[in-house]
Design a protein around this motif. Structure first.
Motif, PDB file in Angstrom:
ATOM      1  N   CYS A  25       0.823  -1.211   0.000  1.00  0.00           N
ATOM      2  CA  CYS A  25       0.000   0.000   0.000  1.00  0.00           C
ATOM      3  C   CYS A  25       0.860   1.265   0.000  1.00  0.00           C
ATOM      4  O   CYS A  25       0.472   2.283  -0.589  1.00  0.00           O
TER       5      CYS A  25
ATOM      6  N   GLY B  94      -1.031   8.087  -4.856  1.00  0.00           N
ATOM      7  CA  GLY B  94      -2.339   8.120  -4.210  1.00  0.00           C
ATOM      8  C   GLY B  94      -2.341   9.141  -3.094  1.00  0.00           C
ATOM      9  O   GLY B  94      -1.298   9.637  -2.676  1.00  0.00           O
TER      10      GLY B  94
ATOM     11  N   HIS C  20     -13.543   0.192  -1.985  1.00  0.00           N
ATOM     12  CA  HIS C  20     -12.352   0.705  -2.670  1.00  0.00           C
ATOM     13  C   HIS C  20     -11.217  -0.320  -2.653  1.00  0.00           C
ATOM     14  O   HIS C  20     -10.537  -0.524  -3.660  1.00  0.00           O
TER      15      HIS C  20
ATOM     16  N   VAL D 229      -8.643   3.930 -10.622  1.00  0.00           N
ATOM     17  CA  VAL D 229      -8.170   5.105  -9.889  1.00  0.00           C
ATOM     18  C   VAL D 229      -7.340   5.950 -10.848  1.00  0.00           C
ATOM     19  O   VAL D 229      -6.679   5.433 -11.743  1.00  0.00           O
TER      20      VAL D 229
ATOM     21  N   HIS E 123      -7.291  -0.304  -9.103  1.00  0.00           N
ATOM     22  CA  HIS E 123      -6.687  -0.379  -7.785  1.00  0.00           C
ATOM     23  C   HIS E 123      -6.431  -1.839  -7.454  1.00  0.00           C
ATOM     24  O   HIS E 123      -7.233  -2.709  -7.786  1.00  0.00           O
TER      25      HIS E 123
END
Length: 80
Positions: free
Chosen positions: A8, A20, A43, A50, A60
């Motif tokens: 992430c 992001g 999400h 995205v 994503h």
């Protein structure tokens, strides 16, 4: 940490913008919303498109993990 294990932080940071939004900005966006948990769950698990700062779009990454791990990640994001 679950977020690190799932890459992430490749696109997100806690306080600064990468590809992001920073997690603090995400938390602020969803703070106080009744649908915050459900919206972030969608999400993280739907693979929706995205948009990146350069204008291109990608799906994503879909997190495939036990629900409690994803719930813990969402709780952590919302706590920032």
């Amino acid at each position: 940490m679950f977020a690190r294990q799932n890459s992430c932080f490749k696109c997100h940071a806690i306080d600064k913008r990468k590809d992001g939004p920073p997690y603090r900005e995400v938390a602020e966006k969803y703070r106080g919303r009744d649908d915050a948990q459900a919206a972030l769950l969608h999400h993280l698990t739907s693979g929706h498109k995205v948009k990146f700062p350069d204008g291109h779009e990608e799906s994503h990454k879909i997190l495939k993990a036990p629900p409690e791990d994803i719930d813990n990640l969402i709780g952590w994001i919302l706590s920032l």
